[in-house]
Structure formats: C-alpha cells, structure tokens
Design an enzyme around this catalytic site. Sequence first.
Site, PDB file in Angstrom:
ATOM      1  N   VAL A 177       7.498   4.029  -1.876  1.00 45.32           N
ATOM      2  CA  VAL A 177       6.548   3.267  -2.693  1.00 45.32           C
ATOM      3  C   VAL A 177       6.096   4.096  -3.890  1.00 45.32           C
ATOM      4  CG1 VAL A 177       5.694   1.803  -0.839  1.00 45.32           C
ATOM      5  CG2 VAL A 177       4.601   3.991  -1.244  1.00 45.32           C
ATOM      6  N   SER A 194       0.826  -1.210   0.000  1.00 42.93           N
ATOM      7  CA  SER A 194       0.000   0.000   0.000  1.00 42.93           C
ATOM      8  C   SER A 194       0.857   1.256   0.000  1.00 42.93           C
ATOM      9  CB  SER A 194      -0.918   0.008   1.219  1.00 42.93           C
ATOM     10  OG  SER A 194      -0.187   0.319   2.388  1.00 42.93           O
ATOM     11  N   LYS A 195       0.193   2.386  -0.208  1.00 39.68           N
ATOM     12  CA  LYS A 195       0.890   3.667  -0.262  1.00 39.68           C
ATOM     13  C   LYS A 195       1.505   4.037   1.085  1.00 39.68           C
ATOM     14  CE  LYS A 195      -1.974   5.414  -4.036  1.00 39.68           C
ATOM     15  NZ  LYS A 195      -2.898   6.467  -4.507  1.00 39.68           N
ATOM     16  N   ARG A 196       0.963   3.514   2.164  1.00 39.22           N
ATOM     17  CA  ARG A 196       1.457   3.866   3.493  1.00 39.22           C
ATOM     18  C   ARG A 196       2.553   2.932   3.996  1.00 39.22           C
ATOM     19  NH1 ARG A 196       0.167   9.003   5.188  1.00 39.22           N
ATOM     20  NH2 ARG A 196      -1.863   9.563   4.291  1.00 39.22           N
ATOM     21  N   ASP A 197       2.745   1.809   3.309  1.00 42.42           N
ATOM     22  CA  ASP A 197       3.726   0.830   3.782  1.00 42.42           C
ATOM     23  C   ASP A 197       5.142   1.392   3.789  1.00 42.42           C
ATOM     24  OD1 ASP A 197       2.004  -1.244   4.375  1.00 42.42           O
ATOM     25  OD2 ASP A 197       1.997  -2.004   2.329  1.00 42.42           O
TER      26      ASP A 197
END
Length: 534
Positions: free
Chosen positions: A302, A291-294
Amino acid sequence: MLMNMEYSEFFGFQFQHPPISLSLPKILNMSQKVRVRFAPSPTGPLHIGGVRTALFNYLFAKKNGGDFILRIEDTDQTRFVPGAEEYIMDSLAWCGIKFDEGILEGGNYGPYRQSERKEIYLQYAEQLIQSGNAYFAFDTPEELDKMREEYEAEKLTFTYDTSTRGKLNNSLVLPEELVKQKIDAGEPFVLRFKMPENQEIVMNDIIRGEVKVNTTTLDDKVLFKSDGMPTYHLANIVDDHLMEISHVIRGEEWLPSLPLHVLLYRAFGWDSPEYAHLPLLLKPTGKGKLSKRDGDKMGFPVFPTEWTTADDEVFMGYRESGYFAEAFVNLLALLGWNPGTEQEIFNLDELVQSFSLEKVGKSGSRFDPEKAKWFNQQWLQKKDNAEIAKLFSIILKEKGIEAVLGKVERIVGFVKERVQFVHEIWDQASFFFEAPADYDNRAVKKNWKENTPALMQELANVLANTEDFSSSNTEEKVKAWITEKELGMGAVMNAFRLCIVGEPKGPHMFDIIEVIGKEETLSRLKTGVEKIGK
C-alpha cells in the site's frame, strides 16, 4: 468582550495590516495561471492514496499549462517522523511526478516547509483577532474533559461551538483586563475561529457540485497556539493564498474542513481557490477505506516504495515488489478517474492529455490487487526485450550466474508473455541457465515408458550428428528421424522436454536447445537417461 485592545503586544511585533470584516468571496479570476500543490505531512510513509492525490494534481497542472508545487506541512512537530520527508520526495520521483517548485526545486513562493514559515502565520492570526473573526480561549484540557463528561451524562456530545462558547473560558466572555492578565502571566491559550451563527454556507466542488452546510453544525476550530505554531487550518489557508494556489485538489477526508476553509478566505477578504475532493480508495472488499495495514493483512503493497520504521518494521513497496513505475502510475490514475473510452493503458504524457477533473467520480474506488498485477504485466509486454534483459541480468547476478546479454534478451523474448513481473522470469526460464536437478514425478509417470531410454539415446545420436544446431535445422532433422522410424511425436518430444527442462513447461523445444547449445543438450539427454525412472 475584547473590542479595542492592541493585540500585537500579545504576539510581540507591530501589527501592519488593517482590520478586515467578513465579506463574500470574490470570483476567481479564470485568467489566473493554474497553480496546484501537493501538501503532505511528514508523519510517516506516503500511502498510495496520497500518491494518487499528487498524481491528479500533477496531471491537472500539466494539462492546463500550470505549476505543480510540493509543500511540506510539518507544523505538528509532535508527529514528525525522521526520514518521511525524504521518503515522500523519493517515492514521487520514482513515479515520474516532477515538481515545478518545492524544497529541492526552489521557487519564488518559499519557504516550502511550513516550519520555516512560522513568522508569516503570526500576522494573519492577528488579523483574525483584529477583525473579530477569532478569539482567545484559555480552557484547560481538564476543563474541557469535565465539560464533555457533563454532556455525556446527559447523553449529549460536547462541541466547542456557537452554542457553548458563551459559557467557556475565552475572550468572548472574560473581561478585557483579565484576558490581558492571563496572556501576560504566560497562561497557555489557543486562538479559535469564531464561527458565524446560523448561516448557510454554499460552496462548489468541481467533482461533487454544490455543497451546503449550516454553521450550527460546525465547531470553532483552533487556528493558533501560544507556542507560536499555527494549526493545519490556518497555515494551509495562508500558504495557499500566498502561493497563489488556484485549485485545491485533495482527498475526500478533507471535505468536512471545506466550510471552515471557505469562511477563512471570506474572513481575510481573499479570493477562494476552486476545490475538488477526490473519492476514497476502498479495500479490495469494497468495504471501508484502504488503510496502511491492509497490505500486510492481504499480501499486497500500500506504499509506493519500501518503508522501514524506527523499530525496523518493514512495509512492502511497489517498487521493491517488482512493479514498473509506469504500471503503478497507470493503475492509480484509473482509480476514481474514467477517461470515457475503452483505453486502459496510458503513459504519463497520455494521462496528461486525457485527464480532467470532470471525469473523476464521486464514489469510492475499490482497489484490486489482481488488476494491479495485470497492469504490470501489460507494461512488461510493452517494454522491449533489451530493457527487460538488463533487469533480469541483475537477478541472475544475484544467483551467481553470468550470462551474455544477447542470450538473456532472447530468453526474455521466449517467456515474458507468461509472467507479470521480471523476477518471475526465473521460474519460467531457469532451465536455460541450470540443468534440472530433479524431474517432475507426474510427467515421468505419464511420459517415461520402458522404451524411452532407448529412444532418447537414438535422439542424442541424431543431434550429435547435426552440425547446424539452429532451431529450424534441429527441428527438421528430429522430425525427419521421427517420421522415418514411425515414432509417435508425443512419445519422443514429451520425454525430450523432460530431459532438457525437468518438467512439462517452457517455449519451443528446438528454441531451447539452440540457446543452451549442442554440448549441454547432449549432456542433459545423457543424464536424463541415467536418472529418470530410477
């Protein structure tokens, strides 16, 4: 039921296409030129999964002598993010992924923004109404919420589909005159696709093979809204047809939409493109979609390039983190695609020559941040010292250091095998530009003995009397002195390195002193004798 009405009056223009009926898809003409598209929505920065999708489309097009098109799918204006479109194009340009047609490139199939194609979709929405493959639905959000609550009370899930549409507020149920009255009165409506009842849809995916779905499991998707804008599903299909797209290569998350898209092609009587759904990119743990927050949570980018939100929140980018574009593209290509050989390092041309969709796997690919760093290291080693020196010189200037490029180039050659990124060269080579401000305590305790200051003073005398300060000559002179005095090599050289470098690291000592020069070498020896041990 609406059967004989002239629907063009509802859309405000004269209908020009004859009604069509549901028909089987024609076989794609394999002599047709390969044309693929990357069709992102400008709703935010481009995730690396999206870059991989663009890359695979590009590789497939170039491998097959085809065209690669950029189409911006911005029909959902409520989610539009200023700057996102420019970000997408800038990021892909950094990667070296070039388009044959698009917003900047132009082409014969434009416009290439869906928001500029509104009038085009209108006639095709009308075709579906005329052919009986779509219908007007007037259900309000409140009505649908109430229906959902009733279903939930029975521990069921409400879906607007073949089993429920006959009980809802739509033109399949309402009298013809009432439908006309509602539209004339300006009541909001949507057009929904009329899903065939209890039909098995058999589709083929290049990566996944045969896919079967029964229409009883599918809902009647919204295709068009009374505000004049199509939804993704209608606009996507119409654009792919009009732009003569031969292959749709997209992420696995779109696989559930495949039956609807295939049925829309059949409803229009058009040739269907071939489909290939790419596997997901997984978190480094292997569990769940990346995900974008990982990246923020786990400390790696990312996004291809840095992204700053309207609230000034900054997300890391591969470019700004020091990755080479070639390394970034290389690592993405091997996420889901296997060349079938032991080769791991590919430039873009080599990827084009080797790529095929048949070698793309079905399973998700785990993203490994450490492997990403390894790819960058490999590409750093491949680049010549002159190119790395120019990049490192930028870092030196930021530190207020002006250095001759030839000198920087030589220093880079000494240390580049020890780093993964250009910015790490400073940690390995700062002593070439600055004398040590302090000295490693552990190394001092281990290597600085009572007689060491006297040894360093003698060494300084040897070097002071050496005219040729080349690496080979100073090494010969110093080793001859060590032999003559019957000294231990380690006792001299470890303390020597401590004075010059400040810690037990760095390349060959005599290479170091050749680069920093005689005067600086003697100065550092003098300072070391004065400071170390005190």
